[in-house]
Design a protein around this motif. Structure first.
Motif, short mmCIF file in Angstrom:
data_model
loop_
_atom_site.label_atom_id
_atom_site.label_comp_id
_atom_site.label_asym_id
_atom_site.label_seq_id
_atom_site.Cartn_x
_atom_site.Cartn_y
_atom_site.Cartn_z
N VAL A 70 36.60 14.97 46.69
CA VAL A 70 36.93 14.30 47.95
C VAL A 70 36.67 15.22 49.14
CG1 VAL A 70 38.79 13.20 49.25
CG2 VAL A 70 38.63 12.83 46.79
N THR B 78 43.01 12.92 44.18
CA THR B 78 42.52 12.06 45.26
C THR B 78 43.45 12.13 46.47
OG1 THR B 78 41.46 10.56 43.68
CG2 THR B 78 41.92 9.70 45.88
N VAL C 87 42.42 13.69 50.10
CA VAL C 87 42.49 12.89 51.33
C VAL C 87 43.35 13.58 52.38
CG1 VAL C 87 43.36 10.74 52.32
CG2 VAL C 87 42.02 10.69 50.21
N ILE D 73 36.59 9.35 55.29
CA ILE D 73 36.77 9.43 53.84
C ILE D 73 35.82 8.42 53.21
CG2 ILE D 73 38.38 9.31 51.92
CD1 ILE D 73 39.09 11.49 53.87
N LEU E 207 35.91 7.96 46.88
CA LEU E 207 37.19 7.61 46.27
C LEU E 207 36.98 6.77 45.01
CD1 LEU E 207 39.36 6.70 49.40
CD2 LEU E 207 39.22 8.87 48.16
#
Length: 403
Positions: A47, A344, A348, A364, A369
């Protein structure tokens, strides 16, 4: 007496398989937490290496877009006899090109502007008086510093908007709310100043201009209605195509007499950075997932070696090979999924914090994701296949003897 053929294996419900898969995680919580940490770091890295560069790229794109990467300028070639006269509705003709998002026009009225009727009537202060369409500002990414721009209610009346340098030369630095607005003399008509513009880096010629309404220029200044410059904004991916068809659209009888500015060099730089960032995303994300998958596979393999007694006891009590495989495969998938969800969320939050600290827009990528979530399940399956097969093939006697 029960015949061997009457014995049928018991099929476990999905809830039973899940409960058995969670058994190893509950009994070895610290090992499970450390293993989940490994996969979570991998997914968080995925991520991060997509979110942070994407946020940086978005910030860079905004800066490059401010340089006019999606803007074109079309005008007739000068010194033609007879002169090339574009249609009065040329901006609407340009707007019908599909990738065009905004089109506007200005026209030189060849009028002189003065601050007062007592100054030299031949001294125009080096300023141009341009008739302008009401949608000019969106087409050139312009903003009003003081007052307002021309609109449907003022463009037919003797009102004017001053460019940044024009306002300074005419001695009108700003408009004060509540006071009588100043006036300028254009040819022999007084025009009321209703607005002053900020600097126009994409159209610096407008900084030295006095803009009047299209209809007002026709009625008060003898303007013939033919535009001299067309400003076009289009989708960046199609800017070259728009540039190629714009002359034929504006002046189909002799398109070679229409000059179109070439796309900004900033567009090439923008595309180059986008390609570089995409390659970076792919490489770093692949490394992150590989590290996380190896960590889970290693943990599951060690778990099989440590739990041979449990496997042998379950086999001795009648558990089939398929049930043993399902147990360890489920444990591997659950372990990866928990680590992936945690990674995740961590990724983020870290991306949001870093982008906010840098003053970037937070981006993002949704594919990242989705890829992270799907990858955790896939990693769990792949990493758990060999350990689960190895566990199911352990003979009960050998497994119990290892106790």
């Amino acid at each position: 007496m029960i015949h061997p053929t009457d014995i049928r294996p018991v099929r476990l419900a999905p809830s039973d398989v899940l409960r058995l898969g969670l058994l190893g995680l509950r009994t070895r919580r610290m090992r499970a937490a450390l293993s989940a940490l490994g996969i979570s770091i991998g997914i968080a890295t995925l991520v991060l290496v997509t979110g942070i560069p994407a946020s940086s790229q978005k910030h860079l794109d905004e800066q490059l877009s401010a340089l006019g990467t999606n803007m074109l300028r079309a005008q007739p070639q000068a010194d033609q006899k007879p002169p090339v006269l574009l249609p009065e509705q040329a901006h609407r003709m340009a707007a019908r090109i599909r990738p065009v998002t905004e089109a506007s026009a200005v026209a030189n009225t060849h009028a002189l502007v003065r601050r007062s009727d007592r100054t030299d009537p031949n001294d125009g202060l080096g300023l141009s008086v341009l008739a302008a369409r009401t949608n000019l500002l969106p087409a050139v990414s312009g903003t009003v510093r003081s007052g307002r721009f021309l609109d449907a209610s003022t463009s037919s009346f003797p009102t004017a908007v001053l460019g940044y340098q024009a306002a300074a030369r005419l001695g009108i630095p700003r408009l004060v709310h509540g006071r009588q607005p100043p006036q300028v003399l254009i040819d022999d008509r007084w025009f009321t100043v209703v607005g002053i513009l900020d600097r126009m880096p994409l159209a610096p010629e407008l900084d030295r201009s006095v803009l009047v309404g299209w209809q007002a220029a026709k009625s008060a200044l003898g303007f013939d209605g033919h535009p001299t410059v067309i400003y076009v904004k289009a989708e960046e991916d199609s800017i070259e195509d728009v540039s190629a068809v714009l002359p034929d659209t504006l002046y189909p009888q002799l398109p070679g007499l229409v000059q179109v500015s070439r796309p900004s060099d900033a567009l090439l730089a923008k595309r180059a950075t986008r390609t570089t960032f995409s390659a970076l995303f792919l490489g770093l994300a692949g490394v992150a997932l590989l590290v996380g998958g190896i960590g889970v596979a290693n943990t599951m393999y060690i778990s099989v070696l440590e739990r041979r007694t449990e496997i042998g006891l379950r086999r001795a009590l009648g558990a089939g090979r398929g049930q043993i495989r399902a147990q360890f495969l489920t444990e591997s998938v659950v372990l990866s999924t928990l680590g992936g969800v945690a990674g995740t969320v961590l990724g983020v939050l870290a991306t949001l914090g870093y982008a906010t600290y840098q003053g970037w827009p937070t981006v993002i990528p949704l594919p990242a994701l989705a890829l992270g979530t799907a990858s955790t399940v896939l990693i769990g399956v792949v990493a758990g296949v060999y350990p689960s097969i190895r566990a199911s093939r352990l003979p009960p006697t050998e497994a119990l003897a290892a106790a």
